[in-house]
Scaffold this active site. Structure first.
Site, PDB file in Angstrom:
ATOM      1  N   TYR A  96       0.717  -1.174  -0.417  1.00  0.00           N
ATOM      2  CA  TYR A  96       0.402  -0.162   0.509  1.00  0.00           C
ATOM      3  C   TYR A  96       0.632   1.066   0.153  1.00  0.00           C
ATOM      4  O   TYR A  96       0.369   2.285  -0.305  1.00  0.00           O
ATOM      5  CB  TYR A  96      -1.041  -0.145   1.122  1.00  0.00           C
ATOM      6  CG  TYR A  96      -2.118  -1.091   1.421  1.00  0.00           C
ATOM      7  CD1 TYR A  96      -2.656  -2.041  -0.276  1.00  0.00           C
ATOM      8  CD2 TYR A  96      -2.261  -1.164   2.029  1.00  0.00           C
ATOM      9  CE1 TYR A  96      -3.190  -3.298   0.073  1.00  0.00           C
ATOM     10  CE2 TYR A  96      -4.115  -1.830   2.327  1.00  0.00           C
ATOM     11  CZ  TYR A  96      -4.244  -2.580   1.507  1.00  0.00           C
ATOM     12  OH  TYR A  96      -5.156  -3.486   1.118  1.00  0.00           O
TER      13      TYR A  96
ATOM     14  N   LYS B 239       3.424 -14.841   2.436  1.00  0.00           N
ATOM     15  CA  LYS B 239       3.604 -15.968   1.267  1.00  0.00           C
ATOM     16  C   LYS B 239       5.144 -16.219   0.800  1.00  0.00           C
ATOM     17  O   LYS B 239       5.560 -15.836  -0.350  1.00  0.00           O
ATOM     18  CB  LYS B 239       2.660 -15.500  -0.049  1.00  0.00           C
ATOM     19  CG  LYS B 239       2.678 -15.578  -1.100  1.00  0.00           C
ATOM     20  CD  LYS B 239       0.784 -16.816  -1.065  1.00  0.00           C
ATOM     21  CE  LYS B 239       0.958 -17.524  -2.311  1.00  0.00           C
ATOM     22  NZ  LYS B 239       0.147 -19.139  -1.989  1.00  0.00           N
TER      23      LYS B 239
ATOM     24  N   ASP C 209      -3.183 -18.365   2.052  1.00  0.00           N
ATOM     25  CA  ASP C 209      -4.052 -18.979   1.617  1.00  0.00           C
ATOM     26  C   ASP C 209      -4.979 -20.524   2.260  1.00  0.00           C
ATOM     27  O   ASP C 209      -6.127 -20.338   2.469  1.00  0.00           O
ATOM     28  CB  ASP C 209      -3.589 -19.535  -0.393  1.00  0.00           C
ATOM     29  CG  ASP C 209      -2.112 -20.090   0.415  1.00  0.00           C
ATOM     30  OD1 ASP C 209      -1.681 -20.041   1.037  1.00  0.00           O
ATOM     31  OD2 ASP C 209      -2.813 -21.248  -0.826  1.00  0.00           O
TER      32      ASP C 209
ATOM     33  N   ASP D  79      -5.316  -7.166   6.099  1.00  0.00           N
ATOM     34  CA  ASP D  79      -6.903  -5.288   5.685  1.00  0.00           C
ATOM     35  C   ASP D  79      -7.359  -6.739   5.542  1.00  0.00           C
ATOM     36  O   ASP D  79      -9.359  -7.174   5.849  1.00  0.00           O
ATOM     37  CB  ASP D  79      -6.390  -4.889   4.956  1.00  0.00           C
ATOM     38  CG  ASP D  79      -7.762  -4.136   4.257  1.00  0.00           C
ATOM     39  OD1 ASP D  79      -8.221  -4.111   5.039  1.00  0.00           O
ATOM     40  OD2 ASP D  79      -7.291  -3.380   2.177  1.00  0.00           O
TER      41      ASP D  79
ATOM     42  N   ASP E 242     -11.302  -8.613   7.799  1.00  0.00           N
ATOM     43  CA  ASP E 242     -12.173  -8.096   7.093  1.00  0.00           C
ATOM     44  C   ASP E 242     -13.067  -9.796   7.230  1.00  0.00           C
ATOM     45  O   ASP E 242     -14.297  -9.733   7.746  1.00  0.00           O
ATOM     46  CB  ASP E 242     -12.262  -7.636   5.844  1.00  0.00           C
ATOM     47  CG  ASP E 242     -12.214  -5.957   6.147  1.00  0.00           C
ATOM     48  OD1 ASP E 242     -12.256  -5.388   7.190  1.00  0.00           O
ATOM     49  OD2 ASP E 242     -13.164  -5.901   4.481  1.00  0.00           O
TER      50      ASP E 242
END
Ligand code: NAD
Length: 355
Positions: A142, A191, A223, A247, A251
């Site tokens: 980001y 990852k 994942d 992020d 959620d």
């Protein structure tokens, strides 16, 4: 003790829910002998209307001069068509940057009284879950290099993920400290089978683990983590992960609790001064109707007492009062399932009565 709290009420239901949290804090102050001094500052759409800017300088200065900050929510249809730099949401990034906040703590807990709200299978719900997600807030993709360029197939866009050892070390320490105060299990999500940043992340997190022999560390690929959160959420205690993975996963975790009006959050930096806010938005569809659930904001205030002021008993008293109100069957409209619903003010009164 005296504590200065900056209030950023914001827009929509923001003022209603912040005022509820203020009433609860005042009641806690009276009970435990503390004085909380509240100063309101403008942010978001209401700040645009009054000053032309979503984050006026006085707001930033006021927050930096306070011991901690409580935020409601910003935004609404009135300001949706403004250009990007004037959008209310810009103020959120601005205040986090000004306060140098690099950690986002997002609990996702299933309240026994609200099991019916959970969208997961009954046998999974029965086991319950209580997870703390520690998300890195100022690094990663980001904030990395980005842009447009001519590539092999013509116009292309790119974003870059970058993490420094320092950024990983400091967020890892926050997460290990947090796990130490809970069930002493930390899951680091990355990852590392594909990304170089994840391989550095994993290496550094393991180095820091040596300082915390009492905390069990587990690595998990993102994942798999996305699957495990819905398959077996009770396995998690504290999760630490990068900005983008955090992020998305936070959620996902909020949705398995089934109640967006119940979830609090904290953003922290190197000082004790934090920014505490509910995870939901300004809910313009119910603003001004007395229907908003103030619990996420009240629990955000409880996090403030714990993390900014080291008032553990006072914080626990709020959490217990909320638990009791829920166990007694008291509900706002969002969690009432068609049953009797209390107003924002009424549920606040009931929580204060149970302190
Ligand atoms: P939202 O979270 O405001 O609302 C989603 C749904 O949940 C709505 O139906 C709303 O009524 C309900 N809801 C949310 N909080 C509730 C509460 N405390 N009690 C009862 N019901 C509640 O998300 P949205 O509708 O996508 O966004 C509305 C505005 O909020 C937009 O302008 C958006 O940009 C902004 N927003 C702000 C923040 C923030 O300030 N941190 C976060 C998300 C969205």
């Amino acid at each position: 003790m005296q504590y200065k709290i900056a209030l950023l009420r914001g827009d929509g239901i923001g003022p209603e829910i912040v005022d509820s949290a203020v009433r609860v804090l005042k009641a806690v102050g009276e009970k435990f002998g503390h004085e909380f001094l509240f100063t309101p500052y403008l942010i978001g759409g209401s700040a645009i209307d009054a000053t032309g800017k979503p984050l006026p300088e006085e707001t930033v200065a006021g927050c930096l001069a306070s011991d901690s900050v409580l935020l409601g929510a910003v935004g609404g249809p009135k300001w949706d068509t403004l250009p990007g730099h004037l959008r209310p949401e810009k103020a959120l990034l601005g205040i986090r940057a000004a306060m140098e906040l690099f950690t986002n703590l997002r609990p996702a807990k299933l309240y026994p009284a609200l099991k019916a709200e959970c969208p997961l299978r009954e046998d999974i719900v029965e086991k319950g879950f209580d997870i703390m997600i520690v998300r890195e807030l100022t690094g990663g993709i980001y904030f990395g290099d980005r842009g447009y360029r001519e590539g092999k197939y013509g116009e292309e866009a790119f974003d870059t993920e970058c993490y420094s050892r320092m950024e990983i070390e400091r967020i890892a320490r926050v997460a290990f400290d947090c796990a130490r105060k809970r069930r002493k299990k930390l899951t680091s999500i990355d990852k590392a089978n594909v990304l170089e940043t994840s391989r550095l992340w994993r290496k550094v997190v393991h180095e820091i683990a040596a300082e915390y022999p009492d905390v069990e560390l587990q690595d998990m690929l993102v994942d798999n983590a996305a699957m495990q959160l819905v398959r077996n959420p009770s396995q998690f205690d504290v999760i630490v992960t990068s900005n983008m993975f955090g992020d998305i996963l936070s959620d996902e975790a909020s949705q398995i609790t089934g109640s967006i009006g119940m979830l609090e959050s904290a953003s922290l930096g190197n000082t004790k001064r934090g920014l505490y806010e509910p995870i939901h938005g300004s809910a313009p569809d119910i603003a001004g109707q007395g229907k908003a659930n103030p619990i996420a904001t009240i629990l955000s205030a409880a996090m403030m007492l714990l993390y900014s002021f080291d008032l553990a008993d006072e914080s626990a008293a709020i959490v217990k009062a909320v638990d009791k109100a829920l166990e007694d069957g008291l509900r706002t409209a969002d969690i009432a399932r068609g049953g009797e619903a209390l107003s924002t003010t009424q549920i606040t009164d009931e929580i204060i009565a149970r302190l």
